[in-house]
Scaffold this active site. Structure first.
Site, PDB file in Angstrom:
ATOM      1  N   LYS A  76       0.926 -39.631 -36.971  1.00 21.56           N
ATOM      2  CA  LYS A  76       1.681 -39.629 -35.714  1.00 21.56           C
ATOM      3  C   LYS A  76       1.199 -38.496 -34.807  1.00 21.56           C
ATOM      4  O   LYS A  76       1.040 -37.355 -35.248  1.00 21.56           O
ATOM      5  CB  LYS A  76       3.174 -39.475 -36.039  1.00 21.56           C
ATOM      6  CG  LYS A  76       4.104 -39.449 -34.842  1.00 21.56           C
ATOM      7  CD  LYS A  76       5.540 -39.304 -35.330  1.00 21.56           C
ATOM      8  CE  LYS A  76       6.528 -39.183 -34.179  1.00 21.56           C
ATOM      9  NZ  LYS A  76       7.917 -39.027 -34.668  1.00 21.56           N
ATOM     10  N   SER A 154      10.956 -41.851 -32.605  1.00 19.11           N
ATOM     11  CA  SER A 154       9.698 -41.617 -31.920  1.00 19.11           C
ATOM     12  C   SER A 154       8.466 -42.009 -32.742  1.00 19.11           C
ATOM     13  O   SER A 154       7.340 -41.894 -32.265  1.00 19.11           O
ATOM     14  CB  SER A 154       9.580 -40.133 -31.528  1.00 19.11           C
ATOM     15  OG  SER A 154       9.605 -39.299 -32.672  1.00 19.11           O
ATOM     16  N   SER A 178      14.016 -40.210 -35.908  1.00 16.78           N
ATOM     17  CA  SER A 178      12.732 -40.719 -35.413  1.00 16.78           C
ATOM     18  C   SER A 178      11.870 -41.391 -36.455  1.00 16.78           C
ATOM     19  O   SER A 178      10.891 -42.051 -36.110  1.00 16.78           O
ATOM     20  CB  SER A 178      11.931 -39.578 -34.780  1.00 16.78           C
ATOM     21  OG  SER A 178      12.521 -39.169 -33.575  1.00 16.78           O
TER      22      SER A 178
END
Length: 486
Positions: A76, A154, A178
């Site tokens: 990520k 996220s 997230s």
């Protein structure tokens, strides 16, 4: 076995076994993953920073003889640096500056030591502060189950990559849900570990309470356990410490959880927010299943969850953290970051964070510490073992749903009811893909254990994976969800 013939739905454990047995080479695995990312990029927009040529070169040479030698992975693009690669955190000003990381963070270093091959970095909302992955810098990531819908945020890019079969496992992190929310929206296993179980070195502790945690998104419980074993452990100078586990988590996958005392919460703890009927029913159905498996189940939850001011306190810490982040980037870039360089939600947050006094900040941190103590009592010896809740108060929404200028903030508040509390307390919390909507969209259920008890969650998750298998549920062209996804 050729690269094009590699089964994309094998989990990371199975792929590593193929490499160890000599049935496939690391290069073949990596080339197959690269082909899948290239073929789906226009549809998903999950991987935004490619390392394809470097990854193939790395896979062709000597690799560490770790548990996952030759298995492709994505990381990520948020607070997890990989040396020489772009590190933009979803921000336009960092993309324009061409910012690159100068070092590997502890997470990436441990992934490499385990033999993983990093093929790219995944899309995120700007600085992770969004319930959907739709940054202006890189555009929206789409949910593989329905490209019209959000994969969550996220860690939406990472979730889409695993759900679509591009890679078997992806790095993710979680500062308020997230990791767990994208796991729920994309039909994956997502475990937010105990505070400090996985070091975030060389970074510090966000918000002064260690609210953020790194982890992974996978399609199997055994992968989650095995990769967390690889990542777990302290680094010198860590500001927090997690209780040691009795044994590797991968050994918990085959352990009997025994009869547990389980509490159910099927409605938002905040007054005035109606329960989503689909996710509430998932919790009810989970309670029935747990009773059949021999657990003691009742409708109960920690009274501290009903605290009406938690969201305001958490929001203020988020604003202060983001303001400090912008000050830090200003120092690194040698110029101040103007508010209008940020997207609208963050543009509004940063001034609020700057206006927060040191006294207010310390008082808020102390409130959160007291909240953690109040919450912990429910899981104390003689109390409950596991809390079961929805992950989200809703199902995967259409892209743009949270960005609506009139309704967006209210919608985030309505959906975001069950996850951030456990970032504040530091407890391990797990999303499992147990159910789906009538229209075929994934629905995750959240399981929360006491501080330091990932072992218990892994045992229970493995039991549920056997009782209600999800491995055969995959997105594909045959899926035609109804307009509302239900």
């Amino acid at each position: 076995m050729t690269a094009t013939g590699t089964d994309p739905w094998l989990d990371a454990t199975a792929q590593a076994e193929l490499v160890r047995d000599g049935r496939v080479s690391p290069r073949e695995l990596v080339e197959a993953a690269v082909e899948r990312v290239r073929a789906t990029h226009a549809d998903l927009n999950a991987v935004i920073h490619e390392r394809f040529d470097r990854a193939i070169e790395e896979a062709s040479g000597p690799l560490p003889d770790g548990a996952f030698r030759g298995v492709p992975i994505v990381v990520k693009d948020l607070y997890t640096p990989s040396a020489g690669d772009p590190a933009h955190n979803g921000a336009r000003f960092l993309k324009e500056a061409g910012w690159r990381a100068g070092h590997d963070g502890a997470v990436v270093r441990r992934l490499r030591a385990a033999g993983f091959v990093l093929i790219g970095r995944t899309n995120v909302p700007e600085f992770g502060s969004g319930a959907s992955t739709e940054p202006l810098a890189y555009g929206p990531t789409r949910n593989p189950w329905d490209p019209r819908r959000s994969p969550g945020g996220s860690s939406g890019g990472s979730a889409a990559a695993v759900a679509a079969g591009l890679v078997p496992v992806a790095h993710a992190n979680d500062g308020g849900g997230s990791l767990r929310m994208p796991a729920s929206m994309c039909g994956l296993v997502g475990l937010k570990p105990t505070r400090a179980r996985i070091s975030q070195a060389p970074a510090g502790a966000a918000w002064g309470i260690g609210a953020t945690a790194d982890g992974v998104l996978t399609r199997s419980v055994r992968d989650t356990a095995a990769v967390l074993d690889v990542l777990s452990g302290p680094e010198p100078g860590d500001p927090f410490a997690a209780p040691a586990l009795a044994r590797p988590l991968v050994r918990e996958v085959v352990a009997d959880p025994g009869p547990l005392r389980v509490g159910l919460l099927d409605h938002p703890p905040v007054d005035g927010v109606p329960a989503d009927p689909v996710t509430a029913q998932a919790v009810k159905d989970t309670g029935v299943l747990l009773e059949k498996l021999g657990h003691r189940v009742s409708y109960d939850h920690p009274p501290a969850l009903d605290a009406p001011d938690f969201s305001v306190r958490f929001f203020s810490l988020t604003a202060a953290s983001l303001a400090a982040e912008m000050a830090g980037w200003g120092r690194r870039l040698g110029r101040p970051i103007a508010d209008d360089e940020l997207e609208v939600p963050n543009n509004a947050l940063v001034p609020l964070g700057r206006d927060m006094s040191a006294v207010q900040y310390v008082e808020t941190v102390e409130w959160m510490h007291a909240f953690q103590r109040r919450m912990a009592g429910w899981w104390a010896p003689g109390g409950f073992d596991v809390l079961v809740t929805p992950v989200l108060n809703g199902t995967p929404p259409p892209l743009g749903w949270f960005a609506d200028p009139a309704e967006g903030r209210l919608r985030v508040r309505e959906v975001h009811q069950y996850t951030a509390q456990f970032n504040a307390t530091g407890q391990p919390a797990l999303s499992l893909p147990l159910y789906e909507t009538p229209g075929g969209l994934p629905v995750g259920v959240q399981f929360v254990a006491a501080y330091g008890r990932e072992d218990l969650l892994v045992r229970l998750a493995a039991q549920l994976e056997q009782a209600l298998p999800w491995a055969g549920r995959r997105p594909g062209p045959q899926l035609r969800p109804t307009e509302d996804g239900r």
